[in-house]
Design a protein around this motif. Structure first.
Motif, PDB file in Angstrom:
ATOM      1  N   LEU A 282       0.827  -1.214   0.000  1.00 15.97           N
ATOM      2  CA  LEU A 282       0.000   0.000   0.000  1.00 15.97           C
ATOM      3  C   LEU A 282       0.859   1.261   0.000  1.00 15.97           C
ATOM      4  CD1 LEU A 282      -2.919  -0.947   2.416  1.00 15.97           C
ATOM      5  CD2 LEU A 282      -2.999  -0.744  -0.085  1.00 15.97           C
ATOM      6  N   ARG A 283       1.978   1.210   0.695  1.00 23.24           N
ATOM      7  CA  ARG A 283       2.885   2.360   0.689  1.00 23.24           C
ATOM      8  C   ARG A 283       3.395   2.619  -0.729  1.00 23.24           C
ATOM      9  NH1 ARG A 283       7.622   2.051   4.120  1.00 23.24           N
ATOM     10  NH2 ARG A 283       7.596   4.310   4.090  1.00 23.24           N
ATOM     11  N   LYS A 284       3.682   1.540  -1.472  1.00 17.47           N
ATOM     12  CA  LYS A 284       4.144   1.704  -2.858  1.00 17.47           C
ATOM     13  C   LYS A 284       3.026   2.266  -3.739  1.00 17.47           C
ATOM     14  CE  LYS A 284       8.120  -0.547  -2.247  1.00 17.47           C
ATOM     15  NZ  LYS A 284       9.330  -0.838  -2.940  1.00 17.47           N
ATOM     16  N   LEU A 285       1.796   1.970  -3.378  1.00 22.71           N
ATOM     17  CA  LEU A 285       0.651   2.453  -4.150  1.00 22.71           C
ATOM     18  C   LEU A 285       0.377   3.934  -3.881  1.00 22.71           C
ATOM     19  CD1 LEU A 285      -1.695   1.775  -6.076  1.00 22.71           C
ATOM     20  CD2 LEU A 285      -3.013   1.063  -4.067  1.00 22.71           C
ATOM     21  N   TYR A 286       0.485   4.350  -2.618  1.00 21.89           N
ATOM     22  CA  TYR A 286       0.044   5.693  -2.230  1.00 21.89           C
ATOM     23  C   TYR A 286       1.145   6.693  -1.892  1.00 21.89           C
ATOM     24  CZ  TYR A 286      -4.773   4.004  -1.703  1.00 21.89           C
ATOM     25  OH  TYR A 286      -6.023   3.501  -1.905  1.00 21.89           O
TER      26      TYR A 286
END
Length: 135
Positions: free
Chosen positions: A83-87
């Motif tokens: 999720l960190r890579k997404l956002y």
């Protein structure tokens, strides 16, 4: 639209043929994250709806969204990393435009997580969206 860092995960997943390797990859992503400071593991950062303990610490600096996180479950810690890579490093105004479900579907995660893990992942996304909406 997904961040370039997330696109790298999508590409890596294409090379990993079986789900055991993909789970290992997700877990490794979580292990690579810096641990969340214990002082940030407070009720305000705890995510309800997850079977394991999960904390997300969002920050918005100059209109740019970032968050750090932690979980006591290795696979969930890996999901936080995904999720960190997404956002992360996205303009906060763009966060609500991300269709996280569709992006994660590109990885096939929706079909390979337990119901509890899926609910927890959904709860983390809802927290991220709520923070962005309030900004």
């Amino acid at each position: 639209m997904a961040q370039a860092a997330f696109e790298e995960i999508v590409e890596d997943f294409e090379f990993l043929e079986d789900w055991e390797d993909r789970y290992r990859y997700v877990i490794e992503q979580g292990k690579a994250m810096d641990p969340l400071d214990d002082a940030l593991k407070v009720p305000a950062t705890k995510v309800d709806g997850c079977a394991s303990q999960v904390w997300l610490h969002p920050q918005i600096d100059d209109g740019v969204f970032r968050f750090d996180g932690e979980s006591d479950a290795m696979i969930v810690r890996g999901l936080i990393a995904v999720l960190r890579k997404l956002y992360n490093d996205m303009p906060v105004s763009a966060v609500l435009g991300v269709d996280a479900r569709a992006e994660l579907e590109r990885l096939g995660l929706n079909d390979h997580l337990s119901a509890q893990r899926s609910n927890g992942l959904r709860a983390m996304i809802e927290r991220i969206r709520a923070v962005a909406a309030a900004a």
